[in-house]
Design an enzyme around this catalytic site. Structure first.
Site, PDB file in Angstrom:
ATOM      1  N   ARG A   1      13.644   2.767   1.779  1.00 23.81           N
ATOM      2  CA  ARG A   1      13.329   1.490   2.447  1.00 23.81           C
ATOM      3  C   ARG A   1      14.210   0.413   1.827  1.00 23.81           C
ATOM      4  NH1 ARG A   1       7.880   3.648   2.999  1.00 23.81           N
ATOM      5  NH2 ARG A   1       7.216   3.282   5.152  1.00 23.81           N
TER       6      ARG A   1
ATOM      7  N   HIS B   1     -11.743   8.628 -17.534  1.00 21.96           N
ATOM      8  CA  HIS B   1     -11.307   7.664 -16.512  1.00 21.96           C
ATOM      9  C   HIS B   1     -12.264   7.567 -15.331  1.00 21.96           C
ATOM     10  CE1 HIS B   1      -7.553   8.698 -18.608  1.00 21.96           C
ATOM     11  NE2 HIS B   1      -7.256   7.430 -18.404  1.00 21.96           N
TER      12      HIS B   1
ATOM     13  N   ARG C   1       9.231   6.431  11.063  1.00 22.24           N
ATOM     14  CA  ARG C   1      10.410   5.758  10.512  1.00 22.24           C
ATOM     15  C   ARG C   1      11.617   5.825  11.453  1.00 22.24           C
ATOM     16  NH1 ARG C   1      10.572   5.416   5.060  1.00 22.24           N
ATOM     17  NH2 ARG C   1      12.432   4.160   5.433  1.00 22.24           N
TER      18      ARG C   1
ATOM     19  N   GLU D   1      -9.607  15.504 -14.213  1.00 21.52           N
ATOM     20  CA  GLU D   1     -10.959  15.238 -14.705  1.00 21.52           C
ATOM     21  C   GLU D   1     -12.020  15.858 -13.787  1.00 21.52           C
ATOM     22  OE1 GLU D   1     -11.423  11.109 -15.919  1.00 21.52           O
ATOM     23  OE2 GLU D   1      -9.838  11.341 -17.427  1.00 21.52           O
TER      24      GLU D   1
HETATM   25  N1  URA Z   1       2.443   6.281   2.939  1.00 24.28           N
HETATM   26  C1  URA Z   1       3.692   6.458   2.484  1.00 24.28           C
HETATM   27  O1  URA Z   1       3.891   6.931   1.359  1.00 24.28           O
HETATM   28  N2  URA Z   1       4.733   6.127   3.286  1.00 24.28           N
HETATM   29  C2  URA Z   1       4.567   5.581   4.497  1.00 24.28           C
HETATM   30  O2  URA Z   1       5.550   5.271   5.166  1.00 24.28           O
HETATM   31  C3  URA Z   1       3.247   5.382   4.961  1.00 24.28           C
HETATM   32  C4  URA Z   1       2.199   5.742   4.159  1.00 24.28           C
END
Ligand code: URA
Length: 263
Positions: A171, A10, A226, A83
């Site tokens: 989310r 790959h 978040r 790899e």
């Molecule tokens: N990468 C992720 O996996 N989540 C985020 O909220 C930001 C970057």
């Protein structure tokens, strides 16, 4: 006899091409590969670019260091690490971006992961779920020292490493606008369990490496928190990436200078 000239499937790399490099920096995004490589060696060169796997080679402290993109998530990360290990790489530092979930963590701070919640599938192909996804302590120490030396604000702790960006990181702005029950309330639960952040590759990286006697660490720049509302901004991403890159390169320097691995 093994053909050392043959290029590995790959990554399209051979032992000849990588010039005995034992150290690799691993961003997810192929676009970040030249940027990272040129940060430590302005004469770094591209070796290969196939699918999500792009590799550059540069010189750091007299040692050849690879920068290889893993793509997003566990499956492609496992291929890249697997790899590179077959070609002789023994030390890996993932340089990523992340979403923080603890209120006090600021945008562009970096998170050095000590261990990861295994919310991925790929790592279970290497070791059962009871097996911990932990970073190598020498790499964690080098990353911590690097952040202190450079003066980048850092947090040290547990990361939730999820196979998905949307449901696994709770989310609700996905196309379905629905998160399955298993993940409803999971963000708050991770917060209460003192998990610092979400990303998508560290658990696979750690399990693949520790189960094969290789060492790995992960530093991620915070691009979103978040606990706050608001869109991700380009300048924040740029600064977060720069901070994580500088910490990773400085840490790699320490590890090269020490040269105590394999023990
Ligand atoms: N990468 C992720 O996996 N989540 C985020 O909220 C930001 C970057």
């Amino acid at each position: 006899m093994e053909d050392i000239m043959a290029s590995i499937y790959h990554l399209s790399l051979s032992r000849e091409m990588i010039k005995e490099a034992n150290y690799a920096l691993l961003p997810g995004d192929p676009e970040r590969v030249p940027k990272i490589a040129r940060t430590f060696d302005e004469n770094a060169i591209e070796l290969a670019y196939k699918r999500e796997f792009r590799t550059w080679l540069g010189n750091l402290e007299g040692k050849m260091v690879l920068v290889t993109s893993t793509g997003i998530g566990g499956p492609s990360t496992s291929i890249a690490v697997e790899e590179l290990a077959q070609l002789g790489v023994h030390t890996f530092i993932r340089v990523g971006t992340t979403g923080a979930i603890q209120r006090e963590i600021r945008l562009s701070d970096v998170i050095i992961t000590t261990g990861s919640v295994r919310l991925d599938g790929a790592s279970t192909h290497y070791a059962p779920v009871e097996y911990p996804a932990v970073a190598n302590y020498e790499v964690v120490e080098a990353l911590t020292r690097a952040a202190k030396t450079i003066g980048v604000n850092y947090y040290l702790g547990i990361t939730c490493s999820s196979d998905t960006f949307y449901p696994g990181q709770e989310r609700y702005n996905s196309s379905a606008r629905y998160v399955i029950r298993k993940f409803q309330g999971s963000l708050e639960e991770w917060q209460k369990l003192n998990v610092l952040n979400y990303e998508m590759e560290s658990s696979t990286l750690f399990v693949v490496c520790s189960s094969s006697g290789l060492r790995a660490g992960c530093v991620s720049g915070v691009v979103v928190n978040r606990t706050e509302q608001g869109k991700v901004k380009k300048d924040v991403i740029a600064l977060a990436e720069k901070n994580a890159t500088c910490v990773a390169i400085e840490a790699m320097k320490y590890l090269i200078q020490k040269q105590i691995f394999p023990h």
